[in-house]
Design an enzyme around this catalytic site. Sequence first.
Site, PDB file in Angstrom:
ATOM      1  N   CYS A  12      -0.532 -57.327  34.738  1.00  0.00           N
ATOM      2  CA  CYS A  12      -0.741 -57.848  33.387  1.00  0.00           C
ATOM      3  C   CYS A  12      -1.484 -56.822  32.553  1.00  0.00           C
ATOM      4  CB  CYS A  12      -1.507 -59.168  33.422  1.00  0.00           C
ATOM      5  SG  CYS A  12      -3.161 -58.999  34.114  1.00  0.00           S
ATOM      6  N   CYS A  15      -4.721 -55.607  33.983  1.00  0.00           N
ATOM      7  CA  CYS A  15      -4.540 -54.541  34.981  1.00  0.00           C
ATOM      8  C   CYS A  15      -4.345 -53.198  34.284  1.00  0.00           C
ATOM      9  CB  CYS A  15      -3.327 -54.826  35.855  1.00  0.00           C
ATOM     10  SG  CYS A  15      -3.398 -56.374  36.758  1.00  0.00           S
ATOM     11  N   ASP A 406      17.361 -38.349   0.431  1.00  0.00           N
ATOM     12  CA  ASP A 406      17.700 -36.997   0.005  1.00  0.00           C
ATOM     13  C   ASP A 406      19.226 -36.892  -0.002  1.00  0.00           C
ATOM     14  OD1 ASP A 406      17.418 -34.108  -0.389  1.00  0.00           O
ATOM     15  OD2 ASP A 406      18.135 -33.974   1.674  1.00  0.00           O
ATOM     16  N   ASP A 594      16.198 -34.345   5.549  1.00  0.00           N
ATOM     17  CA  ASP A 594      16.560 -33.403   6.611  1.00  0.00           C
ATOM     18  C   ASP A 594      15.969 -32.013   6.422  1.00  0.00           C
ATOM     19  OD1 ASP A 594      18.176 -32.554   4.434  1.00  0.00           O
ATOM     20  OD2 ASP A 594      19.552 -31.595   5.845  1.00  0.00           O
ATOM     21  N   ASP A 598      11.681 -32.110   2.153  1.00  0.00           N
ATOM     22  CA  ASP A 598      11.497 -33.553   2.340  1.00  0.00           C
ATOM     23  C   ASP A 598      10.232 -33.872   3.137  1.00  0.00           C
ATOM     24  OD1 ASP A 598      14.023 -34.109   1.125  1.00  0.00           O
ATOM     25  OD2 ASP A 598      14.994 -33.582   3.020  1.00  0.00           O
TER      26      ASP A 598
END
Length: 779
Positions: A12, A15, A406, A594, A598
């Site tokens: 869990c 743990c 873009d 890209d 940008d």
Amino acid sequence: MEKTYEVKGMTCVICKGNVERALKNTNGVLDCKINLLENEALVTFDEQIASEEKMAKAVSDAGYELIIHKNNEIDKDKIIMIVSTILVLILMYFSVGHMFGIHIPAYGKYIQLILCTIVMILNFHYYRSGFRSLFNLNPNMDSLVSLSSMVSFIYSLYVLFTNNTKYHLYFETAAMILVIVSIGKYIEGSNKKKAAKTIRGLATLIPMQANLIKDEEVVIIPIDDLKKNDIVLVRPGESIPQDGIVISGVSQVDESMITGESLPQNKNIDDEVIGGTVNLSGQIKVRISRNAAQTTLSKIISLTKQATMAKIPVERFADKVSNYFVFSVIAISILTFVIWMIASKDLEKSLNFALSVLVISCPCALGLATPAAVMVATGNAARNGVLIKNPEILEVAGDLKYVILDKTGTLTKNKLEIIDVKEYDELFLEVLSSLEKSSDHPIAKAITEAYPEGNMSFDQLEQLSGLGLLAKKGEDTFFAGNRKLAEKYTTLNEDDIKQAEENNYSFICVGKNDKLLGMVYVADVLKDTSINAIASLKKRGITPIMCTGDNDVTARSIARKLNIDEYLSSVTPQDKNRLVSEKKEEGKVAMVGDGVNDAIALSSADVSFSVANGTDIAYATSDIVLMSNSILDVSFMVDLARKTMKIIRQNLFWALFYNAFFIPLAAGALYKPLGLSLNPMIGAMTMSVSSIFVLTNALRINKVKKEEIKTMNKTVNIDGMMCVHCAAHVQEALQNLGAEVKVSLEEGKAYLTNTALSDDQITQAIEDAGYEVTGIVNE
């Protein structure tokens, strides 16, 4: 050094926290991230200070096991579970057989003791983990299980050796709790593997061997021995060993597992290929371009695994609740026992309610609610060619109001294509092709791909920087270049120049001496999925905004083709960033780009997407990478984020509701008014079912699929084309939409190949060019 280790015993989120603390508190460990679903720890440590043995001891002291050296052992946990189940069934025969009229001999209670003891020894790891965590004041689910089992066992010993016939033995409860939890964990583990199967599947794509070409012979070597610039042979049906460049041969490659693109991709000389993809047809030779650790597939596996280890804000809330959960449950169990002893004076009843509280409580469901959903979501995304680098965006991507796009390389192919040709002399194509073969300029490449047959030879050939090509043959001068070069030798038609300027076309003028032989227009055209991608965003209530450095005339034309209402032209990187900041005041904003220009906007947006063929800086500053280079995947990501957050909310609600409802029920809150109570064994079973439910619910995220845009070949019948210029206009109109098209004037038809454009989009483009569509045949 950074290394991943398997950790056994984690069940869990508590743990997970225990192991993380144990490792981080080890001297020399710099950082540690835990993947609960795959039971792995990604540890960054100083080898000079922190040894693996020290880390293993720290984890062991916390009640878990760090696996330093993996081996192919038999699945011991599964064998223990099966043997324990068989022993418990025999134990149940002796404990409840009398209820079915079976005569149980007097020594049957001692057989119960022996069988229970064996089961407890076989499952001793629960006690080791549970009590160590309890003593370290970080109790986990194993603490609850081991406490309830041990109390049941000690109570039964007391009843057995005091020969108290008033109370029943609880040996079957002590053993059955362990077995039920083990079975639940086994099923839970299977669901965890399903959740992580995409990442595991990606790892299996990497072939074990490669066909190295050495001294003109093929030598089979281990994949790890490959080096950059090695040349390998890839036969049909084989996986490409590592990223590289095709240097010989032509083939089709299945890249679906990497990019999510179902159609095979054509590969020619100089094309890039991705390691792990499958060569389908021709035999090719590939020059390795990256070392194993730097390949696309390696990066995807690494980043996807890191994403599953990261925490999103809603998970941190669950972690905080879980930190106090087990202590609260133990306190409620003790309080339950005390209250019932005071109220009923019945030790057995009081113990039954107290034990039920311990075993029905489920911190696992709370701890798994978010990471299970995140892992399935990142796996589903990776399988569909979308790489999530930052899982926190899952909380944001579903609420986007704006997507800023873009243009170049995002909405367009970022590859020059011939749009139109104006031929004034029959020598035009021969001269154009022959001259451009000697240039490595992108425009020259586009021209020679379309017209490779030129074979004129020249006495002298010169490349003029920023102008074009100049050649001599006998007394004649030939040129192929831009407007500046052409106007040195001849006069250009102003209408031809105006057409190029209005559409932002680049053009090459070709001439002989003072005569213009012809002109060719080239442009970066739209991807054929861009129109559908914009429509898809709008359908989800998201406003697309286009940014471009082009002039307003060009920007307006592209926006109209894409049906984008809002756009900005002649923008700088600062303008893009300013737009992101302005729109963030109105709602959540995503940026898709890209390039270097940008990067600023990508870093400031709420969610940032980069396309895989973009620059390294765009890749580094983005949250999500679109491996297929299609912005249609932005809509898929929105759908995935919405579904993921819905599942997380359902899981958290279930985990909280389950504990809020069943803990009081187990404590006997409804026993007096309604006579309802829970047996501890039923409680243990319910606890396991709760965790399984959370994992199974998370798997429903895999139902989120990409919006299918079918590609097909189309034949368009066109009325009104009277000359080669008409055919060129139709071809230009369709190419501007990203279509691969050939127009036949004689047949009055346009042939589109593997296009995603709809019949309506094609019809509209042709009619806008001034012609009539009389029919479209889909193949």
